[in-house]
Scaffold this active site. Structure first.
Site, PDB file in Angstrom:
ATOM      1  CB  CYS A 180      -0.741  -0.540   1.259  1.00 45.04           C
ATOM      2  SG  CYS A 180      -2.144   1.428   1.436  1.00 45.04           S
ATOM      3  N   GLY A 184       2.783   5.860   6.016  1.00 42.35           N
ATOM      4  CA  GLY A 184       3.572   6.074   6.447  1.00 42.35           C
ATOM      5  C   GLY A 184       5.069   5.111   6.733  1.00 42.35           C
ATOM      6  N   GLY A 186       7.280   5.321   8.812  1.00 43.90           N
ATOM      7  CA  GLY A 186       7.380   5.345  10.839  1.00 43.90           C
ATOM      8  C   GLY A 186       6.392   4.397  11.219  1.00 43.90           C
ATOM      9  N   GLY A 187       5.595   4.438  11.170  1.00 47.35           N
ATOM     10  CA  GLY A 187       4.731   3.328  11.628  1.00 47.35           C
ATOM     11  C   GLY A 187       4.951   1.648  11.313  1.00 47.35           C
ATOM     12  CG  HIS A 188       5.588  -0.500   6.871  1.00 51.08           C
ATOM     13  ND1 HIS A 188       4.332  -0.745   6.858  1.00 51.08           N
ATOM     14  CD2 HIS A 188       6.146  -0.585   5.983  1.00 51.08           C
ATOM     15  CE1 HIS A 188       4.513  -1.969   5.519  1.00 51.08           C
ATOM     16  NE2 HIS A 188       5.743  -2.172   5.328  1.00 51.08           N
ATOM     17  CE1 TYR A 194       2.959  -9.012   3.388  1.00 51.43           C
ATOM     18  CE2 TYR A 194       1.762  -7.654   5.543  1.00 51.43           C
ATOM     19  CZ  TYR A 194       1.558  -8.060   4.366  1.00 51.43           C
ATOM     20  OH  TYR A 194       0.664  -8.490   3.799  1.00 51.43           O
ATOM     21  CE1 TYR A 480      -0.970  -6.324   8.135  1.00 49.15           C
ATOM     22  CE2 TYR A 480      -2.101  -8.872   8.251  1.00 49.15           C
ATOM     23  CZ  TYR A 480      -1.435  -7.928   6.794  1.00 49.15           C
ATOM     24  OH  TYR A 480      -0.784  -8.044   5.917  1.00 49.15           O
TER      25      TYR A 480
END
Length: 538
Positions: A180, A184, A186-188, A194, A480
């Site tokens: 996707c 962002g 930072g969070g990813h 992954y 998730y």
């Protein structure tokens, strides 16, 4: 800081006036004096060459709502009843982050850190106590060095921006991260990250070599000065529990000039059960260049008025279509893949395909930070260790057809994911996992009644899957985010509350994360409803 300049005094007056005018619906029930002190502190700590005033938004500011909503990706958290921050800081410089930390820590004011806003439970921009948002979206520079095959990426950047900037410099480099493009960095990265190259190169965090990190005292560190413990924790342990990551240094990976993608759909009437049964026995064993996702949803049957189960197979193959068809015919003949099903393209164009953007679209669409559509949503996750018996699949199809709305996405493991030790990063879900499940429910009706109904359907499907998934603990994926797993109220029971969800997300790595947290943030300043807790006092 000395005497305030007239312009600063004027700004402070406006901000303090706005506090007195804040509506009761905004989470501004914290004492006005504490908020006045916080604002004064921000201005006092503003760097002369980088004034923080331009980065401050209160509810009385005309742009407040648009700034707040700009990165809300789950409409469940964009209702009039949703708690709002009493202030947003859209940091323009590292000194703004440092000031926010130093000033908020004085009165223990809750700070939420947002980069792309894709937290499924809205934990980066919603709280039940008075809070402010540190929004990173302005800090999104991407500095790529093809010679060293590395890049410094600020955490306000999106994955799409990263992919596009890499593709500007090279046709044979990429990076293993999510499919996707509006997510962002930072969070990813902070939660693991992954994507469809994980069987070849592992997770995003497996390809991070350095970081700029601001600690609870407002000090800026790189890998050497932060130490290996903190560097380990911020690569998959939920970085927002430990501090603010300003940027990550990533290691670029090699991709061929030509990759191959396909999407093939099969319903129950087209032998989907046998095809899925074979998929679950081979997808984790494919060559690591091949990633074959399986999406299960309910659609209208060819029989009037009836529903059926549909299995959609979506692939990225790091090679040409001829070799891919050969592999599939040998290992997965039941799908019946034909050359005509395949599309040969570039790696960056494959990102468009996986996002359901027409593949002929110009790739600069990846610079668009706004998703194509926004919905109300609920997500959950699971890990599968053994194939589901065929009778179990048939039972599951009936349950899904009864529920109709929830979907499941199966993402295969194996390859590089089975080789990296479970303790290499906080992300523990490595060898022994055949695939990961994402439960997906989207809807377009507002209000609590609709949300309760659709969330209930998702939980019911998750419940049906209990017998088929990991146990003791029933594992889950931090990216998730799922508040059903437990909530931390960050009080006296913080450690025990955190352990409930922490073991599911991190398994044996949870204890190391807690020890690191206790060492670097003993007062638990960096906290949210599912953050890493500190050790309980003796």
């Amino acid at each position: 800081m000395g005497i305030l300049k007239p312009s600063i005094v004027s700004l402070l007056s406006i901000l303090l006036l706005s506090i007195s005018l804040w509506p009761t619906s905004v989470s501004a029930s914290a004492s006005a004096s504490a908020q006045e002190t916080f604002l004064q502190c921000l201005l006092d700590n503003s760097h002369p060459s980088h004034p923080i005033s331009a980065a401050i938004f209160t509810p009385q500011n005309q742009s407040y709502s648009s700034v707040l909503q700009s990165s809300i990706r789950n409409l469940r958290f964009n209702e009039t009843s949703t708690p709002k921050p009493f202030l947003i800081i859209t940091a323009l410089h590292q000194s703004h982050i440092q000031a926010a930390i130093v000033c908020a820590k004085k009165d223990n004011i809750q700070m939420k850190i947002r980069s792309g806003g894709h937290d499924y439970e809205g934990l980066s921009y919603v709280a039940t106590v008075p809070f402010f948002v540190l929004d990173m979206f302005n800090l999104r520079s991407i500095d790529i060095d093809i010679e060293s095959e590395t890049a410094w990426v600020q955490t306000g950047a999106t994955l799409g921006e990263v992919y596009y900037r890499i593709s500007e410099k090279s046709k044979i480099h990429g990076f293993p991260a999510g499919v996707c493009p509006t997510v962002g960095v930072g969070g990813h990265f902070g939660g693991g990250g992954y994507g469809n190259m994980m069987r070849k190169y592992g997770l995003s965090v497996d390809n991070i070599v350095d970081a700029y990190f601001i600690d609870v005292n407002g000090r800026l560190h790189e890998r050497k000065s932060m130490g290996e413990d903190v560097f380990w924790a911020i690569r998959g342990g939920g970085a927002a529990s430990f501090g603010v990551v300003l940027a990550y240094k990533i290691k670029l990976v090699h991709v061929p000039e030509t990759v191959t993608v396909f999407q093939v759909r099969k319903t129950l009437e087209e032998n989907a059960t046998d095809i899925v049964d074979q998929w679950q026995n081979v997808a984790h064993k494919f060559p690591e260049d091949l990633f074959l996702r399986l999406v299960l949803d309910v659609v209208n049957s060819t029989r009037s008025g009836e529903k059926t189960l549909r299995a959609t197979f979506i692939s990225l193959f790091l090679g040409d279509s001829k070799r891919l068809v050969s592999i599939m015919n040998e290992s997965f003949p039941r799908l019946g893949l034909a050359q005509s099903d395949c599309i040969e393209t570039s790696w960056v164009k494959s990102v468009l395909f996986w996002t359901n953007i027409p593949i002929e679209t110009q790739t600069d669409i990846l610079l668009d930070r706004t998703p194509q559509s926004l919905v109300y949503l609920k997500r959950k996750s699971d890990y599968v260790k053994e194939p589901i018996p065929k009778a179990g699949l048939e039972w599951l199809w009936k349950r899904m057809i009864e529920l109709q709305v929830p979907q499941m996405i199966f993402n295969p493991y194996g390859g590089r994911m089975a080789e990296i030790p479970s303790t290499a990063t906080p992300f523990p879900h490595r060898a022994g996992n055949l695939w990961k499940i994402q439960y997906v429910t989207n809807w377009n009706e507002d209000g609590a009644e609709a949300a309760d109904r659709y969330i209930g359907l998702t939980r019911k499907l998750h419940g049906y899957m209990t017998r088929f998934v990991s146990k003791n603990p029933r594992e889950a994926f931090l990216n998730y985010r799922d508040i059903d797993l437990g909530v931390n109220h960050n009080g006296r029971e913080s450690y025990m509350e955190g352990r409930v969800y922490g073991i599911k997300y991190f398994k044996g790595n949870f204890n190391r994360l807690v020890n690191i947290k206790t060492k670097v943030d003993p007062a638990n300043f960096f906290r949210n409803e599912q953050s890493i807790p500190t050790l309980p006092p003796h």
